[in-house]
Write an enzyme that holds these catalytic residues in place. Structure first.
Site, PDB file in Angstrom:
ATOM      1  N   ASP A   1      -7.815   5.419   2.592  1.00 43.65           N
ATOM      2  CA  ASP A   1      -7.208   6.301   3.602  1.00 43.65           C
ATOM      3  C   ASP A   1      -5.942   5.664   4.179  1.00 43.65           C
ATOM      4  O   ASP A   1      -4.938   6.352   4.407  1.00 43.65           O
ATOM      5  CB  ASP A   1      -8.210   6.599   4.729  1.00 43.65           C
ATOM      6  CG  ASP A   1      -8.777   5.325   5.334  1.00 43.65           C
ATOM      7  OD1 ASP A   1      -9.473   4.587   4.605  1.00 43.65           O
ATOM      8  OD2 ASP A   1      -8.513   5.060   6.524  1.00 43.65           O
TER       9      ASP A   1
ATOM     10  N   PHE B   1       0.844  -1.189   0.000  1.00 43.57           N
ATOM     11  CA  PHE B   1       0.000   0.000   0.000  1.00 43.57           C
ATOM     12  C   PHE B   1       0.886   1.248   0.000  1.00 43.57           C
ATOM     13  O   PHE B   1       2.069   1.187   0.340  1.00 43.57           O
ATOM     14  CB  PHE B   1      -1.098  -0.037   1.059  1.00 43.57           C
ATOM     15  CG  PHE B   1      -0.744   0.133   2.502  1.00 43.57           C
ATOM     16  CD1 PHE B   1       0.515   0.462   2.928  1.00 43.57           C
ATOM     17  CD2 PHE B   1      -1.748  -0.014   3.464  1.00 43.57           C
ATOM     18  CE1 PHE B   1       0.800   0.653   4.267  1.00 43.57           C
ATOM     19  CE2 PHE B   1      -1.470   0.170   4.807  1.00 43.57           C
ATOM     20  CZ  PHE B   1      -0.197   0.500   5.205  1.00 43.57           C
TER      21      PHE B   1
ATOM     22  N   THR C   1     -10.232   3.304   8.166  1.00 46.74           N
ATOM     23  CA  THR C   1      -9.984   1.896   8.507  1.00 46.74           C
ATOM     24  C   THR C   1      -9.098   1.266   7.444  1.00 46.74           C
ATOM     25  O   THR C   1      -9.215   1.595   6.258  1.00 46.74           O
ATOM     26  CB  THR C   1     -11.327   1.106   8.490  1.00 46.74           C
ATOM     27  OG1 THR C   1     -12.263   1.766   9.323  1.00 46.74           O
ATOM     28  CG2 THR C   1     -11.163  -0.330   8.947  1.00 46.74           C
TER      29      THR C   1
ATOM     30  N   ASN D   1     -12.624   5.398   4.908  1.00 50.17           N
ATOM     31  CA  ASN D   1     -13.453   4.753   5.945  1.00 50.17           C
ATOM     32  C   ASN D   1     -12.723   4.731   7.292  1.00 50.17           C
ATOM     33  O   ASN D   1     -13.095   3.969   8.185  1.00 50.17           O
ATOM     34  CB  ASN D   1     -13.868   3.336   5.520  1.00 50.17           C
ATOM     35  CG  ASN D   1     -12.663   2.472   5.185  1.00 50.17           C
ATOM     36  OD1 ASN D   1     -11.528   2.947   5.213  1.00 50.17           O
ATOM     37  ND2 ASN D   1     -12.898   1.216   4.872  1.00 50.17           N
TER      38      ASN D   1
HETATM   39  N1  TP9 Z   1       1.798  -2.897   4.664  1.00 49.68           N
HETATM   40  C1  TP9 Z   1       2.113  -2.667   3.376  1.00 49.68           C
HETATM   41  C2  TP9 Z   1       3.335  -1.863   3.048  1.00 49.68           C
HETATM   42  N2  TP9 Z   1       1.371  -3.109   2.369  1.00 49.68           N
HETATM   43  C3  TP9 Z   1       0.275  -3.847   2.638  1.00 49.68           C
HETATM   44  N3  TP9 Z   1      -0.446  -4.289   1.610  1.00 49.68           N
HETATM   45  C4  TP9 Z   1      -0.108  -4.113   3.968  1.00 49.68           C
HETATM   46  C5  TP9 Z   1       0.695  -3.602   4.954  1.00 49.68           C
HETATM   47  C6  TP9 Z   1      -1.320  -4.924   4.331  1.00 49.68           C
HETATM   48  N4  TP9 Z   1      -2.497  -4.318   3.801  1.00 49.68           N
HETATM   49  S1  TP9 Z   1      -4.515  -3.384   2.047  1.00 49.68           S
HETATM   50  C7  TP9 Z   1      -4.282  -2.809   3.632  1.00 49.68           C
HETATM   51  C8  TP9 Z   1      -3.239  -3.342   4.353  1.00 49.68           C
HETATM   52  C9  TP9 Z   1      -2.940  -2.892   5.745  1.00 49.68           C
HETATM   53  C10 TP9 Z   1      -5.239  -1.789   4.142  1.00 49.68           C
HETATM   54  C11 TP9 Z   1      -5.727  -0.810   3.145  1.00 49.68           C
HETATM   55  O1  TP9 Z   1      -6.564   0.111   3.778  1.00 49.68           O
HETATM   56  P1  TP9 Z   1      -7.088   1.341   2.941  1.00 49.68           P
HETATM   57  O2  TP9 Z   1      -7.725   2.282   3.870  1.00 49.68           O
HETATM   58  O3  TP9 Z   1      -5.996   1.867   2.089  1.00 49.68           O
HETATM   59  O4  TP9 Z   1      -8.148   0.654   1.970  1.00 49.68           O
HETATM   60  P2  TP9 Z   1      -9.573   0.000   2.365  1.00 49.68           P
HETATM   61  O5  TP9 Z   1     -10.507   0.500   1.338  1.00 49.68           O
HETATM   62  O6  TP9 Z   1      -9.373  -1.484   2.287  1.00 49.68           O
HETATM   63  O7  TP9 Z   1      -9.950   0.491   3.726  1.00 49.68           O
HETATM   64 MG    MG Z   2      -9.693   2.467   4.389  1.00 50.19          MG
END
Ligand code: TP9
Ligand code: MG
Length: 573
Positions: free
Chosen positions: A463, A438, A492, A490
């Site tokens: 977010d 991410f 989250t 969200n």
């Molecule tokens: N750390 C890294 C560098 N990459 C990843 N993919 C993770 C941890 C594990 N994934 S996809 C995700 C995580 C923590 C959360 C994404 O949250 P968001 O708010 O960007 O999207 P959403 O719509 O799922 O809430």
């Molecule tokens: Mg989110």
């Protein structure tokens, strides 16, 4: 023509020779963050190579990945010693797992002072790089720099394409010893397209594939990005059209056929049945009797279990590398060759073959159309499918036919992007399939907009992911890149909440919940205009404004997911 910078020495140095050779290989940009090696390299030594300062080395790695991916030429990223390098590694891992020919470079301590883990900021850079690169070397003598660059480019451009790494001790970088820019090292000989394996006798395997296609009633193509890299897209499209064979793609091969093409059966993700509350994979693959995986790469996350629906199928694997995962995928016929060579072979071998009767996916298309049209005004935030539908609407108007890019960061919304985002050209949809770090989104959008000036670039990010790397909003602003970002908020890490629900039938706040960030203020603090949108109408209007602005623009959209609805209980991971 190279310029010699004025300064303590007018002699050309390793830095000049390095940048000169990179330029000869087609490198145009070096993204990165410079440290004390600034005493030895300014990055204006070579015409035609531009240094782009990022806020984080991860951004530099990903921007180089995307620019290299779209341009088909190697591009470069740069980090300083020690922590610069460790920050760069996630960018390098992205181009390793996502397959992009990046030349990653880092400064190293003076050559007489390389004592990893003892000298200030000194780590064993080559050892760090080795497991995530195709080639990793430390410069020993200045005069060898051209040879090192050539080796790095050749390895990076060999399938599976990926990053090469050069460690550059700062004293050698600034040294003129043995450097002669006029010396003849011969032409750069950059491969015109990635170098592939050709299994001796591949044509007879390809003939077996031809026989399977002749016999098949309902063949499907499953296309991966190696098909794009081989330049096979036009020939593959013509063949699919002549034989009436549907095309399904991985996340990152979306756009092989334009969005509205009748043979475009879409991209698939393991989440699609859950998102749509519909047996989508069964509809797409169930009736198929032959699956031709063209440019297949397991790292693109399209697993054999996704097509193993309905009656048993024959399979053909066509890839530019030997099969690395026979335990997962043992095809009926394995063809190790250049994808374009295979497509041409199949084309020649199926002349006169009648067009196939395509299996019908109308119920799935109707389900998708209904789902996207969702008119409901939810009080707890928009739904991501409504957001992507709005982005598609504006993109269709904003982009010339066959143009435009939608970039997705990583999160649950990404799987909606894979399924629904418009992609009318190869790499018209960009996400990190293999590494899926991410924070990828803003960096990839910077790379995409630089690669396609004059075409609209939309970014969707969550977010969690966006704010993990949001400092590079300032980079987009400084470079004046007209990226329209939609942050689906969200508060989250939503995808992880889904997994908590799957594993524990409930979610647990400390591991996934944030307190709110005002993304509009964040944008403004970074020199980017922004607004909030809470309905389709507001979002479409904001997207249109963003397109017209000609500068970066950010739209924050409060969203919610319905994890307990739909088919997520049955999600198989
Ligand atoms: N750390 C890294 C560098 N990459 C990843 N993919 C993770 C941890 C594990 N994934 S996809 C995700 C995580 C923590 C959360 C994404 O949250 P968001 O708010 O960007 O999207 P959403 O719509 O799922 O809430
Ligand atoms: Mg989110």
């Amino acid at each position: 023509m190279s310029r010699v910078s004025t300064g303590p020495s007018t002699q050309p140095t390793t830095a000049h020779a390095l940048l000169k050779r990179l330029r000869e290989h087609g490198v145009e940009k070096v993204f990165g963050v410079v440290g004390r090696e600034a005493a030895s390299i300014l990055f204006d030594e070579q015409d035609g190579i531009e240094f782009l300062l990022t806020r984080h080395e991860f951004t530099a790695g990903v921007a180089a990945d995307v620019l290299a991916r779209i341009s088909g030429r190697p591009q470069a990223c740069w980090a300083t010693l020690g922590p610069g390098m460790t920050n760069l590694t996630t960018g390098m891992a992205t181009s390793a797992l996502d397959r992009s020919p990046v030349i990653a470079m880092a400064a190293q301590s003076e050559s007489h002072d390389i004592f990893p883990n003892d000298t200030h900021q000194c780590l064993d850079l080559v050892k760090i790089a080795e497991p995530i690169s195709k080639y990793a070397a430390e410069l020993q003598r200045p005069r060898e720099i051209t040879d090192l660059v050539d080796s790095a480019v050749t390895s990076a451009m060999t399938e599976p394409v990926g990053p090469s790494f050069l460690s550059l001790p700062v004293d050698l970088l600034g040294s003129s010893e043995g450097i002669d820019l006029a010396a003849d090292h011969g032409p750069a000989r950059t491969p015109a397209k990635p170098i592939t394996a050709f299994q001796p006798g591949w044509e007879s395997s390809a003939d077996e594939a031809v026989a399977l296609v002749r016999e098949a009633a309902h063949p499907v193509f499953v296309v991966g990005a190696a098909a794009i890299r081989s330049g096979a897209v036009p020939a593959l499209r013509a063949l699919a059209e002549r034989l009436n064979i549907p095309v399904i793609t991985t996340y990152i091969a979306k756009g092989v056929l334009p969005q509205g093409h009748e043979l475009n059966y879409g991209a698939v993700t393991g989440y699609m049945d859950g998102i749509l509350s519909f047996p989508a994979l069964e509809t797409l693959f169930g009736p198929a009797d032959l699956v031709l995986t063209v440019g297949y790469d397991y790292a693109e996350d399209l697993r054999p279990s996704m097509w193993e629906r309905g009656p048993a199928k024959k399979t053909v694997r066509v890839a530019p590398t030997a099969n690395p995962v026979p335990r997962i995928y043992r095809p009926t016929v394995d063809v190790v060759t250049d994808v374009l060579a295979f497509v041409e072979h199949l084309d020649a071998g199926t002349r006169g073959v009648a067009a196939k009767s395509r299996h019908d996916i109308a119920p799935l298309r109707e389900r998708i159309a209904d789902f996207l049209a969702d008119p409901e005004q939810y009080t707890d935030g928009m739904r991501v499918h409504q957001v992507i539908d709005s982005m598609n609407t504006v993109m269709a108007d904003a982009a010339a036919p066959g143009e435009g890019t939608i970039v997705s960061d990583i999160g649950f919304f990404r799987h909606y992007g894979v399924l629904f985002a418009r992609a009318d050209q190869p790499y018209g949809f960009l996400t990190s399939a293999g590494c899926s770090s991410f924070g990828y989104g803003i960096a990839a959008a910077i790379g995409a907009q630089l690669a396609r000036p004059g075409q609209p670039t939309f970014l969707i990010a969550g977010d969690g992911g966006f704010h993990s790397n949001s400092a590079d909003l300032e980079t987009a602003a400084r470079l004046g890149l007209p990226i329209v970002t939609v942050v689906v908020n969200n508060d989250t890490n939503g995808l992880i909440e889904l997994y908590q629900n799957i594993g524990h039938q409930r979610s647990h706040a400390p591991a996934i919940k944030f307190t709110g960030v005002d993304f509009v203020q964040l944008a403004q603090a970074n020199g980017v205009e922004g607004t909030k949108a809470t309905t389709r109408e507001e979002l479409v209007a904001a997207l249109r404004k963003g397109v017209e602005l000609g500068r970066p623009y950010l739209i924050e959209v409060p969203v919610a997911y319905d994890f307990t609805a739909g088919g997520f209980g049955a999600l198989k991971i």
